[in-house]
Design an enzyme around this catalytic site. Structure first.
Site, PDB file in Angstrom:
ATOM      1  N   LYS A  22      15.088  44.010  34.564  1.00 48.10           N
ATOM      2  CA  LYS A  22      14.470  42.695  34.728  1.00 48.10           C
ATOM      3  C   LYS A  22      13.676  42.628  36.035  1.00 48.10           C
ATOM      4  O   LYS A  22      12.533  42.165  36.078  1.00 48.10           O
ATOM      5  CB  LYS A  22      15.531  41.591  34.751  1.00 48.10           C
ATOM      6  N   ASN A  23      14.292  43.110  37.125  1.00 46.60           N
ATOM      7  CA  ASN A  23      13.680  42.954  38.448  1.00 46.60           C
ATOM      8  C   ASN A  23      12.554  43.941  38.716  1.00 46.60           C
ATOM      9  O   ASN A  23      11.962  43.931  39.791  1.00 46.60           O
ATOM     10  CB  ASN A  23      14.767  43.013  39.534  1.00 46.60           C
ATOM     11  N   CYS A 116      18.215  27.852  44.701  1.00 52.28           N
ATOM     12  CA  CYS A 116      18.842  27.975  43.380  1.00 52.28           C
ATOM     13  C   CYS A 116      20.345  28.075  43.567  1.00 52.28           C
ATOM     14  O   CYS A 116      20.842  27.962  44.682  1.00 52.28           O
ATOM     15  CB  CYS A 116      18.282  29.170  42.629  1.00 52.28           C
ATOM     16  N   ARG A 121      16.465  29.602  49.223  1.00 56.57           N
ATOM     17  CA  ARG A 121      15.563  30.750  48.983  1.00 56.57           C
ATOM     18  C   ARG A 121      14.180  30.425  49.536  1.00 56.57           C
ATOM     19  O   ARG A 121      13.245  30.196  48.788  1.00 56.57           O
ATOM     20  CB  ARG A 121      15.486  31.060  47.491  1.00 56.57           C
ATOM     21  N   ASP A 124       9.009  31.763  53.371  1.00 54.37           N
ATOM     22  CA  ASP A 124       8.220  31.890  54.610  1.00 54.37           C
ATOM     23  C   ASP A 124       7.667  33.303  54.793  1.00 54.37           C
ATOM     24  O   ASP A 124       6.527  33.472  55.242  1.00 54.37           O
ATOM     25  CB  ASP A 124       9.096  31.494  55.816  1.00 54.37           C
ATOM     26  N   ASP A 305      23.736  41.635  43.807  1.00 53.96           N
ATOM     27  CA  ASP A 305      23.741  41.329  42.373  1.00 53.96           C
ATOM     28  C   ASP A 305      24.936  41.950  41.651  1.00 53.96           C
ATOM     29  O   ASP A 305      25.128  41.685  40.455  1.00 53.96           O
ATOM     30  CB  ASP A 305      22.435  41.806  41.720  1.00 53.96           C
TER      31      ASP A 305
HETATM   32  C1  EPZ Z   1      15.348  39.752  44.504  1.00 50.74           C
HETATM   33  O1  EPZ Z   1      15.245  38.367  44.821  1.00 50.74           O
HETATM   34  C2  EPZ Z   1      16.058  39.817  43.143  1.00 50.74           C
HETATM   35  N1  EPZ Z   1      15.275  39.099  42.168  1.00 50.74           N
HETATM   36  C3  EPZ Z   1      17.445  39.178  43.248  1.00 50.74           C
HETATM   37  O2  EPZ Z   1      18.113  39.359  41.996  1.00 50.74           O
HETATM   38  C4  EPZ Z   1      18.250  39.912  44.307  1.00 50.74           C
HETATM   39  O3  EPZ Z   1      19.471  39.256  44.491  1.00 50.74           O
HETATM   40  C5  EPZ Z   1      17.480  39.904  45.647  1.00 50.74           C
HETATM   41  O4  EPZ Z   1      16.158  40.457  45.475  1.00 50.74           O
HETATM   42  C6  EPZ Z   1      18.180  40.726  46.714  1.00 50.74           C
HETATM   43  O5  EPZ Z   1      18.395  42.013  46.287  1.00 50.74           O
HETATM   44  C7  EPZ Z   1      14.199  39.712  41.605  1.00 50.74           C
HETATM   45  O6  EPZ Z   1      13.828  40.816  41.923  1.00 50.74           O
HETATM   46  C8  EPZ Z   1      13.486  38.960  40.543  1.00 50.74           C
HETATM   47  P1  EPZ Z   1      14.841  38.533  48.769  1.00 50.74           P
HETATM   48  P2  EPZ Z   1      14.302  37.880  46.028  1.00 50.74           P
HETATM   49  O7  EPZ Z   1      13.495  37.979  49.038  1.00 50.74           O
HETATM   50  O8  EPZ Z   1      13.089  38.706  46.073  1.00 50.74           O
HETATM   51  C9  EPZ Z   1      15.716  35.579  52.409  1.00 50.74           C
HETATM   52  C10 EPZ Z   1      19.350  38.761  40.088  1.00 50.74           C
HETATM   53  O9  EPZ Z   1      20.549  38.446  39.969  1.00 50.74           O
HETATM   54  N2  EPZ Z   1      14.262  35.290  52.401  1.00 50.74           N
HETATM   55  O10 EPZ Z   1      15.071  39.980  49.031  1.00 50.74           O
HETATM   56  O11 EPZ Z   1      14.157  36.416  45.908  1.00 50.74           O
HETATM   57  C11 EPZ Z   1      16.418  35.004  51.186  1.00 50.74           C
HETATM   58  O12 EPZ Z   1      16.743  33.670  51.356  1.00 50.74           O
HETATM   59  C12 EPZ Z   1      18.510  38.201  41.249  1.00 50.74           C
HETATM   60  O13 EPZ Z   1      18.764  39.543  39.320  1.00 50.74           O
HETATM   61  C13 EPZ Z   1      13.733  34.527  53.431  1.00 50.74           C
HETATM   62  O14 EPZ Z   1      14.446  34.090  54.321  1.00 50.74           O
HETATM   63  O15 EPZ Z   1      15.269  38.195  47.268  1.00 50.74           O
HETATM   64  C14 EPZ Z   1      17.640  35.893  51.076  1.00 50.74           C
HETATM   65  O16 EPZ Z   1      18.635  35.431  51.929  1.00 50.74           O
HETATM   66  C15 EPZ Z   1      19.218  37.157  42.029  1.00 50.74           C
HETATM   67  N3  EPZ Z   1      12.411  34.266  53.401  1.00 50.74           N
HETATM   68  C16 EPZ Z   1      17.109  37.233  51.570  1.00 50.74           C
HETATM   69  O17 EPZ Z   1      15.905  36.981  52.262  1.00 50.74           O
HETATM   70  C17 EPZ Z   1      11.572  34.748  52.421  1.00 50.74           C
HETATM   71  O18 EPZ Z   1      10.363  34.467  52.430  1.00 50.74           O
HETATM   72  C18 EPZ Z   1      16.811  38.247  50.459  1.00 50.74           C
HETATM   73  O19 EPZ Z   1      15.917  37.652  49.563  1.00 50.74           O
HETATM   74  C19 EPZ Z   1      12.130  35.522  51.397  1.00 50.74           C
HETATM   75  C20 EPZ Z   1      13.492  35.796  51.403  1.00 50.74           C
END
Ligand code: EPZ
Length: 423
Positions: A22-23, A116, A121, A124, A305
């Site tokens: 999916k990801n 969510c 999430r 920035d 995950d």
């Molecule tokens: C991806 O989400 C995955 N989703 C998530 O899988 C997965 O949990 C996550 O990466 C971490 O591995 C997809 O790929 C579609 P991040 P993403 O940006 O890209 C913070 C599942 O179950 N952050 O790496 O949204 C954020 O809040 C899903 O399949 C900022 O602060 O995750 C988090 O604490 C759930 N500012 C951390 O970084 C930003 O601009 C990691 O988020 C972006 C993120």
């Protein structure tokens, strides 16, 4: 109300093929917008998240059709740069469309995706990266508009290795003028899969899988046919289910290198694992062991995950373990549901102390998000008695007919639509 009805206590046996990731599929489908033409994305799982991405692409003007697990997309006509709010609210990953649309249309208008079930999430880092590439960001009442007549390469350091921000910047930079360097980039296998897809289209991206990704802008791209990688989280979920039920299964279409930390932890519980080619054989042990402290982290750390599924498994081990969640601040909603099933879990600030019990018992439980739902299903398979899992719309976001996969492994699971059982 739709629910899974699970009769527990039967070890899983048999062979299943693991679905496409999916990801990986989500950012790759978004990346098709980068160039006009006919693309074919292969081995895409049938998930509600993929459906939402499809509906967004259609709303933008893309013509697409499924053929089994392959999707053909015709991206020549894009009629708007505004992503429909109603669809954006249904799926955070619609954020992946920002980079490709900015590159192709020089404008994208989105609704800020709120938080969510698993926590705040923010976006920035996405906005910081796009503005360093030269995009003008306007935030108004309930919308964000990004415009850029020309994107220019930049040196971008990410405060944390965000998967989504890394992918969005990669897609925005492939046709930017000059070289972009992303430092402290995310290293997940899905990033490398996106790099391969972009390079197949004629881009020049390197370093995915390392903390430094380099993108040399190119003037032109072309449409392609591409197969996404297997889903390492689905493979990990099924392996944990085999370990938890004391079963013996063979998972085909798996990439061992993508699953390092998950496999290492399963082995520490006493499960026996053997890899051959792209197949993983898993045998659960009759006496599962606790594993001490586990901390989730960016790849190659232990994936957040897999955290709920591991917690379910560790709840029936001999001894105590502790899981700390370091990625999302709200990803413990499954704890109280597992406690309903007899697990002994003691929440602390960002961690949960797990006191292993000999077995869980059936109960009616509620899935609160995708992976929490998967954890409750595998707990139900191992529990004594019958478990009803509600909130299947969460599980459908990431597992392609999980009930059918588990039935294939001899699991006693039925999907009820509230009136009659459908097998
Ligand atoms: C991806 O989400 C995955 N989703 C998530 O899988 C997965 O949990 C996550 O990466 C971490 O591995 C997809 O790929 C579609 P991040 P993403 O940006 O890209 C913070 C599942 O179950 N952050 O790496 O949204 C954020 O809040 C899903 O399949 C900022 O602060 O995750 C988090 O604490 C759930 N500012 C951390 O970084 C930003 O601009 C990691 O988020 C972006 C993120």
């Amino acid at each position: 109300m739709e629910q899974y009805v699970i009769k527990g206590g039967k070890p899983l046996y048999g062979t299943v093929r693991v679905q496409g990731a999916k990801n990986s599929a989500l950012p790759i489908l978004a990346a098709t917008l980068l160039v006009e033409g006919i693309h074919e994305i292969r081995d895409v799982p049938h998930l509600s998240d993929i459906d939402v991405m499809g509906r967004i692409l259609k709303a933008l003007g893309v013509r697409m059709r499924w053929d089994g697990n392959n999707i053909k997309l015709e991206t020549s006509t894009i009629k708007t740069s505004r992503i429909p709010e109603s669809l954006m609210r249904q799926m955070r990953s619609s954020i992946f469309l920002m980079g490709p649309m900015l590159s192709r249309l020089h404008e994208v208008i989105i609704t800020p995706p709120g938080g969510c079930a698993i926590g705040a999430r923010p976006i920035d880092l996405h906005l910081k990266g796009l503005s360093l590439l030269g995009a003008k960001i306007e935030e108004g009442d309930g919308f964000i508009r990004c415009t850029a007549t020309k994107l220019r390469g930049a040196d971008i350091h990410l405060d944390l290795p965000s998967v989504g921000a890394t992918e969005n910047i990669m897609m925005a930079a492939v046709r930017a003028e000059g070289i972009t360097v992303i430092r402290n980039a995310a290293r997940e296998p899905e990033i490398a899969d996106l790099e391969s897809f972009l390079n197949r289209m004629g881009a020049d991206v390197s370093g995915a899988g390392t903390p430094t990704v380099v993108i040399r802008g190119v003037p032109r791209l072309h449409s392609v046919s591409y197969e996404v990688i297997p889903d390492r989280i689905v493979a990990g979920t099924l392996a944990a289910a085999a370990a938890m039920t004391g079963g013996e299964i063979l998972l085909t279409h798996v990439v061992m290198d993508h699953m390092g930390s998950t496999l290492e932890l399963l082995e520490r519980t006493g499960a026996i694992l053997k890899f051959e080619g792209d197949s993983l054989w898993v045998k659960g042990s009759s006496q599962l062991k606790a594993v001490g402290n586990v901390v989730t982290g960016p790849y190659p750390g232990f994936p957040t995950d897999m955290q709920p599924q591991l917690m379910a498994l560790l709840s029936v081990t001999a001894g105590s373990s502790n899981i700390s969640e370091r990625i999302f601040d709200g990803r413990f909603k499954h704890v109280k549901e597992l406690v309903r099933m007899g697990a002994k879990l003691h929440p602390l600030k960002n961690s949960v102390e797990i006191e292993g019990v000999s077995h869980l018992h059936g109960a009616t439980v509620q899935a609160t998000d995708l992976r929490a739902g998967a954890a409750l299903v595998i707990a139900g398979l191992a529990a004594h008695g019958t478990t009803r899992v509600l909130g299947l719309h969460h599980i459908d976001r990431g597992y392609d007919h999980l009930d059918r996969t588990l039935l294939q492994l001899g699991g006693q699971i039925q999907r009820w639509s509230g009136k009659v059982a459908s097998c």
